[in-house]
Design an enzyme around this catalytic site. Structure first.
Site, PDB file in Angstrom:
ATOM      1  N   MET A 178       0.825  -1.207   0.000  1.00 16.87           N
ATOM      2  CA  MET A 178       0.000   0.000   0.000  1.00 16.87           C
ATOM      3  C   MET A 178       0.862   1.260   0.000  1.00 16.87           C
ATOM      4  O   MET A 178       0.408   2.345   0.351  1.00 16.87           O
ATOM      5  CB  MET A 178      -0.967  -0.017   1.186  1.00 16.87           C
ATOM      6  N   HIS A 212      -0.303   1.834   5.543  1.00  7.64           N
ATOM      7  CA  HIS A 212       1.147   2.028   5.656  1.00  7.64           C
ATOM      8  C   HIS A 212       1.749   2.008   4.253  1.00  7.64           C
ATOM      9  O   HIS A 212       1.763   0.981   3.606  1.00  7.64           O
ATOM     10  CB  HIS A 212       1.755   0.914   6.505  1.00  7.64           C
ATOM     11  N   ASN A 260       6.586   8.451   6.849  1.00  7.56           N
ATOM     12  CA  ASN A 260       7.368   7.390   7.456  1.00  7.56           C
ATOM     13  C   ASN A 260       8.856   7.740   7.390  1.00  7.56           C
ATOM     14  O   ASN A 260       9.372   8.069   6.324  1.00  7.56           O
ATOM     15  CB  ASN A 260       7.110   6.080   6.684  1.00  7.56           C
ATOM     16  N   GLU A 261       9.519   7.740   8.549  1.00  9.73           N
ATOM     17  CA  GLU A 261      10.982   7.847   8.625  1.00  9.73           C
ATOM     18  C   GLU A 261      11.541   9.128   7.997  1.00  9.73           C
ATOM     19  O   GLU A 261      12.454   9.094   7.189  1.00  9.73           O
ATOM     20  CB  GLU A 261      11.631   6.624   7.989  1.00  9.73           C
ATOM     21  N   GLU A 372       5.856  -1.971  14.152  1.00 11.60           N
ATOM     22  CA  GLU A 372       6.603  -2.932  13.325  1.00 11.60           C
ATOM     23  C   GLU A 372       7.473  -3.812  14.225  1.00 11.60           C
ATOM     24  O   GLU A 372       8.676  -3.942  14.026  1.00 11.60           O
ATOM     25  CB  GLU A 372       7.467  -2.199  12.291  1.00 11.60           C
ATOM     26  N   TRP A 419       5.749  -7.408  12.929  1.00 14.93           N
ATOM     27  CA  TRP A 419       6.117  -7.176  11.539  1.00 14.93           C
ATOM     28  C   TRP A 419       6.426  -8.492  10.819  1.00 14.93           C
ATOM     29  O   TRP A 419       7.574  -8.812  10.508  1.00 14.93           O
ATOM     30  CB  TRP A 419       7.296  -6.210  11.450  1.00 14.93           C
TER      31      TRP A 419
END
Length: 463
Positions: A178, A212, A260-261, A372, A419
């Protein structure tokens, strides 16, 4: 002669007084010892070790099966030892133990040392607990989602994945399918097929779907990498994508990792991604604003928006930067929660580091997603098989993180997501990205879908 005798007596008196005073001062300042990792670990015992403390005459050793030392092993309740080590014997195989020491000088006793964890070798021969995870968590006063990262190919009806997911888990996150480069094939062109299958599976089976992730620097589609338009036009493309995805899944996906990150691992700065380069320092806030606007326009006012990142428990500059971003988003009412990835090892982070990290989000009134979770046992590539010692150490680490999460206030709980399902399908073994050259066993199920001690540890963390 009498004068000489008196002088000798006077000198002796002052000498003894000085010694007495020194002993008193030494006793009052007796330092706390430092315990070292156990050596010579065997089925029935190990060697406990600690550092020398100046002026100590002996040491008091405690050994327990519980980290809070609520019960102590017979013969190891403040056992007095005059050496800097003690061979602990008479223990059970395949069992978790803890030890600590205090220094002693006559009536003076120091504070307790740090606590050392050790698992004896061998097997405890205790069968694993077969209770389903979500069954146990749903009996809690304040339940939360138990999540699993999945692939669309695992969702065939009647497959072992399907059976386990329906029995054990109440939330799913797409491991990769996704993300932006999987959905966006060109400007305004989207391939929904695989992502739709994942979302439909969750919706049909009463399983929460966590999205996510909308924006991640490692999932930029090639057409966007090669985009030759202006920075303003690039920014418009990202807005178009976020708006399309949030709108398409309105009411079906209950939460999204929006970005994310975004923070670099070194120095607590923004990661130098294409989004930072082309959209500027406020790109994270822009993405959250677009996601929120799209949800409101689609009449999806309950959608939860998360920022997701890793290694913030041990990397304090990174932690500080993440929370500076979170604070800015919170001030603008754009964020609902923080995702803590928790790709941990059986040794790190410590319980205190995890609690400190998570509590920074708790006090801000945000929801917490352990997003995760996996726990490496071979991060140094020093074992070739999954040993009993590592098996039980991993069990304790899973128990620890679940216990920490379960203790959170009800308003801050969202989901605890593992995860991946099987050890042999985890991203960790032989990962060049992670610099993990060897095998590992980081999850709750082995390669044959059998539950592991880590699964039992997860359940024990819910007690």
């Amino acid at each position: 002669m009498k004068i000489k005798f008196l002088l000798v007596l006077t000198s002796l008196f002052f000498f003894l007084s000085a010694c007495s005073k020194d002993d008193s001062e030494v006793a009052d300042t007796l330092e706390t010892p430092v315990a070292n990792p156990a050596k010579d670990v065997k089925d029935g015992g190990f060697k406990a070790k600690w550092n020398y403390v100046s002026n100590s005459k002996s040491y008091l050793l405690d050994v327990s099966t519980s980290e809070n030392f609520a019960t102590l092993i017979p013969n190891y309740n403040s056992k007095e030892v005059t050496d800097l080590n003690e061979v602990v014997v008479g223990l059970a195989g395949g069992t978790q133990y803890y030890y600590r020491v205090r220094a002693k000088n006559q009536t003076q006793i120091s504070d307790y040392s740090n606590i050392i964890s050790v698992v004896t070798t061998g097997s405890s021969n205790i069968p694993e607990d077969p209770t389903f995870l979500k069954v146990k968590v749903n009996k809690l006063t304040n339940p939360f989602f138990i999540g699993m990262a999945i692939k669309a190919s695992q969702l065939s009806s009647g497959s072992p994945y399907d059976i386990i997911l329906k029995n054990e888990f109440s939330s799913i996150s797409a491991e990769y399918e996704m993300k932006m480069d999987q959905i966006s094939t060109a400007s305004g062109v989207y391939n929904w097929t695989v992502a739709d299958k994942i979302v439909a599976y969750g919706n049909a089976n009463g399983i929460n779907v966590h999205g996510h992730a909308l924006v991640w620097h490692n999932s930029v589609p090639q057409w966007l990498k090669d985009f030759s338009g202006t920075d303003a036009e690039f920014k418009a493309e990202v807005k178009k994508y976020i708006t399309a995805v949030v709108t398409h899944y309105a009411g079906k996906v209950k939460s999204w990792d929006v970005v994310n990150e975004a923070v670099d691992d070194n120095g607590g700065t923004m990661r130098n991604t294409i989004f930072l380069q082309r959209m500027g320092a406020n790109y994270v806030k822009d993405c959250f604003q677009w996601a929120k606007d799209a949800a409101i326009a689609a009449d999806d006012s309950s959608l939860l928006l998360f920022y997701n990142d890793y290694a913030t428990s041990t990397n304090i500059p990174k932690q500080d930067k993440v929370f500076s971003i979170v604070d800015d988003l919170k001030a603008s009412n754009l964020i609902d929660g923080v995702g803590f990835q928790m790709h941990n090892t059986y040794l790190s982070p410590t319980k205190a580091q995890i609690e400190t990290d998570i509590n920074k989000a708790v006090v801000k009134g945000l929801k917490i997603h352990v997003s995760e979770l996996d726990i490496q046992v071979n991060q140094s590539n020093d074992i070739s098989t999954f040993t009993n010692e590592r098996r039980l150490a991993q069990k304790e680490k899973y128990k620890e993180i679940v216990k920490i999460y379960n203790a959170l206030p009800a308003a801050n709980k969202y989901a605890l997501t593992v995860w991946g399902m099987k050890d042999n399908e985890s991203w960790i073994p032989f990962s060049t990205e992670l610099n993990h050259p060897g095998n590992d066993w980081p999850l709750l199920y082995d390669s044959n879908f059998a539950i592991k001690s880590s699964h039992t540890g997860f359940l024990e963390g819910l007690d």
